[in-house]
Design a protein around this motif. Structure first.
Motif, PDB file in Angstrom:
ATOM      1  N   GLU A  32       1.623  -1.376 -12.451  1.00  0.00           N
ATOM      2  CA  GLU A  32       0.940  -2.657 -12.305  1.00  0.00           C
ATOM      3  C   GLU A  32      -0.219  -2.586 -11.320  1.00  0.00           C
ATOM      4  O   GLU A  32      -1.188  -3.324 -11.439  1.00  0.00           O
ATOM      5  N   TYR A  33      -0.121  -1.666 -10.323  1.00  0.00           N
ATOM      6  CA  TYR A  33      -1.149  -1.562  -9.294  1.00  0.00           C
ATOM      7  C   TYR A  33      -1.608  -0.121  -9.124  1.00  0.00           C
ATOM      8  O   TYR A  33      -0.820   0.816  -9.256  1.00  0.00           O
ATOM      9  N   ALA A  72       4.580  -0.662  -1.446  1.00  0.00           N
ATOM     10  CA  ALA A  72       4.435  -1.518  -2.624  1.00  0.00           C
ATOM     11  C   ALA A  72       5.520  -1.205  -3.638  1.00  0.00           C
ATOM     12  O   ALA A  72       6.048  -2.110  -4.317  1.00  0.00           O
ATOM     13  N   SER A  76       8.366  -3.924  -4.913  1.00  0.00           N
ATOM     14  CA  SER A  76       8.287  -4.372  -6.312  1.00  0.00           C
ATOM     15  C   SER A  76       9.242  -3.647  -7.249  1.00  0.00           C
ATOM     16  O   SER A  76       9.598  -4.176  -8.307  1.00  0.00           O
ATOM     17  N   ILE A  80       3.649   3.036  -8.479  1.00  0.00           N
ATOM     18  CA  ILE A  80       2.300   2.719  -8.025  1.00  0.00           C
ATOM     19  C   ILE A  80       1.422   3.956  -8.182  1.00  0.00           C
ATOM     20  O   ILE A  80       1.863   5.079  -7.914  1.00  0.00           O
ATOM     21  N   THR A 443       2.653  -6.831  -3.268  1.00  0.00           N
ATOM     22  CA  THR A 443       3.619  -6.810  -4.371  1.00  0.00           C
ATOM     23  C   THR A 443       4.842  -7.685  -4.097  1.00  0.00           C
ATOM     24  O   THR A 443       5.563  -8.048  -5.022  1.00  0.00           O
ATOM     25  N   HIS A 445       4.403 -10.617  -2.932  1.00  0.00           N
ATOM     26  CA  HIS A 445       3.813 -11.933  -3.209  1.00  0.00           C
ATOM     27  C   HIS A 445       4.199 -12.937  -2.123  1.00  0.00           C
ATOM     28  O   HIS A 445       4.433 -14.124  -2.398  1.00  0.00           O
TER      29      HIS A 445
END
Length: 569
Positions: A32-33, A72, A76, A80, A443, A445
């Motif tokens: 995702e990142y 991260a 999450s 990554i 991540t 949030h």
């Protein structure tokens, strides 16, 4: 890759670039990142990432990107990507990537290398066997679980399979895909199917679990919880309450078992609690059930006092772990996912609990120190107020940088939930959390708070990155104008007049110069308001606290370990 471009539903292959094929592969792997630093040699990959579903975040230093990727991942649970250009882009990232390996994160490192026709001709930042060692950086060894240089697009299916297989494993996976600049722009003629691999977690046999239950019921036992048990928190609590076992945790495992529970006897190892050694001396168990910890130096200091009379039942997903830290101790080694093992073990214990014995267990001492008008700030007062405002008053991830910062945090902060506290007691690189707090907040949030020293904050921070992407990271800087762990530790080792001093910086001015917000705290009576301000701020926020350098951090066990290894004057 195959796309339907015909009106009669027949499939024809459409050529796409290697860069596009790789990014599509990463998307299929759940990335995702992507964090990194740009450069001309990585431009095709960088540009493609920028225009994909993967969220690209441009950092200020490659090490910061790699550190941030590590945290991260833990925030999450998703792999990554870290990307860099050639030469120093790669070498700058290595410390952060070593950290990812030691911490068991899942990180895919993508770097550029010099095109084959230009190798050996002194290309700018040349990255080839002529200028950089291949072993360990471009090969699968102690740093990377899997590493390869992509020399042609036909290798992509195997690369995809290897990455999918590695990411499917239950423990960490750090990979390096080096791609020559000219290859990135080449076209892929063959299809690249998605690879979906699953890995069944290792489990012990019914016979092995029954034998463990028999051994543990022969007498009293303790439970030693490590970071590898973080997904088994509920099961471990049920086991402890069902059996009356005392529970202790490694520094990285804070919160997996509630620290206010009557069966919790304390944190072991570095900055740990004296109550643990008191328990082992006064209530020595017959055996200790070890769950998901390597029992390395910072967890145990290899102390003989931590070995129960009949040794360990040691459960770990890695078969190489049990028996390594204490090779002379009797050890029953079990390779298994901790959660699966504990769930199975629970079925083999009758419901019983010796409450009188639980009430007599040693417990970590808790002493509240009231704030005063004094200056500078005592670290103990700061930690008490952080407990109230941040740990108990929010859901923020709290992380502590190497040095006195993590000594105070491990010893004084108390957590009752897993996955809220992060510390690196393995590789222990300075700069880890001053940069990775950005990845964790991104991540997660939500807020992530880093407790750091002034030395680490000056070394390498990513405040500017947090500002760029409006990431709600908070830095709490213990500003004492020195490398204070080195100062206090060297004196304990018998060394005097060591150069440990740093010109005292104003980190609020530094933060504001980059577009963040901050506040300086010089008196204990101002701490709570400053912490509350940081936690409600929607901007990256730095709390610059002038710390009393004379307060001795709980680092004695580490120093005694160094002295025992010969590091003394």
């Amino acid at each position: 890759m195959l796309l339907d471009t015909s009106s009669d539903n027949s499939q024809q292959s459409e050529s796409i670039s290697v860069a596009s094929a790789i990014v599509k592969m990463l998307e299929d792997l759940g990335v995702e990142y992507a964090f990194g630093v740009s450069g001309g040699a990585i431009a095709p990959i960088w540009h493609t990432l920028q225009h994909s579903s993967i969220k690209l975040r441009h950092f200020r230093h490659e090490a910061g990107a790699a550190f941030a990727a590590t945290e991260a991942y833990f925030a999450s649970g998703r792999p990554i990507v870290v990307f860099t250009t050639t030469g120093p882009g790669i070498t700058n990232a290595l410390t952060g990537l070593f950290t990812a390996r030691w911490e068991d994160a899942k990180v895919i490192f993508i770097s550029a290398s010099t095109s084959a026709p230009k190798r050996g001709r002194w290309a700018l930042q040349e990255t080839s066997n002529y200028t950089m060692p291949s072993a360990g950086i471009f090969t699968s060894e102690s740093l990377f679980h899997y590493a390869t240089t992509l020399e042609c697009s036909e290798e992509l299916p195997e690369v995809s399979r290897r990455l999918a297989k590695g990411l499917a494993k239950p423990n960490g996976f750090v990979a390096h895909l080096s791609i020559p600049t000219n290859i990135q722009a080449n076209l892929v003629e063959t299809s690249l199917a998605s690879v979906n691999l699953s890995c069944t977690p290792a489990t012990a046999s019914e016979e092995a679990i029954s034998e463990c239950a028999r051994l543990l019921t022969e007498g009293s036992f303790a439970i030693w919880v490590g970071f590898g048990a973080r997904f088994a928190a509920a099961e471990i609590r049920k086991l402890a309450e069902k059996t009356g076992a005392a529970v202790m945790c490694s520094p990285r495992a804070k919160g997996i078992f509630p620290e206010d529970h009557p069966q919790f006897v304390g944190i072991t190892g570095f900055a740990g609690h004296e109550s643990v050694l008191k328990y082992m001396a006064e209530c020595r168990p017959l055996r200790t059930l070890v769950l998901g910890t390597r029992l390395g130096e910072f967890t145990s200091f290899w102390s003989p006092a931590m070995v129960p009379s009949r040794g360990f039942v040691h459960v770990d997903i890695d078969p190489e772990v049990p028996g390594t830290a204490y090779p002379s101790a009797e050890t029953v080694a079990i390779q298994s996912d901790v959660k699966i093992f504990v769930k199975s073990l629970l079925k083999r214990f009758p419901k019983r609990q010796n409450k009188s014995k639980i009430q007599s267990l040693p417990r970590p001492e808790r002493s509240a120190i009231n704030p005063s008008q004094d200056s500078p700030v005592r670290p103990e007062v700061l930690m008490n107020l952080m407990q109230r405002v941040i740990v108990e008053g929010s859901d923020a991830i709290v992380m502590a940088e190497g040095g006195n910062s993590f000594a105070w945090a491990i010893n004084l902060l108390r957590f009752n939930k897993p996955n809220r506290f992060r510390v690196s007691t393995g590789f222990g690189a300075m700069g880890h959390f001053v940069t990775s707090v950005v990845g964790a907040a991104l991540t997660h949030h939500d807020k992530a708070v880093a407790i750091v020293g002034d030395g680490a904050m000056l070394m390498n921070n990513e405040v500017s990155t947090a500002v760029s992407y409006r990431i709600p990271a908070v830095w709490i800087v213990l500003n004492d104008g020195r490398y204070n762990m080195c100062d206090q530790g060297s004196k304990m080792q018998g060394y005097k007049d060591m150069d440990v001093y740093i010109p005292q910086a104003d980190f609020v001015m530094l933060a504001r110069s980059m577009g963040a917000d901050g506040i300086r705290v010089e008196k204990e009576s101002d701490i709570q308001a400053a912490l509350e301000m940081a936690m409600v701020s929607t901007s990256p926020f730095v709390v610059d606290i002038l710390i009393d350098p004379t307060r001795i951090a709980p680092i004695g066990t580490r120093i005694f370990s160094l002295i025992s290894q010969g590091a003394k004057n």
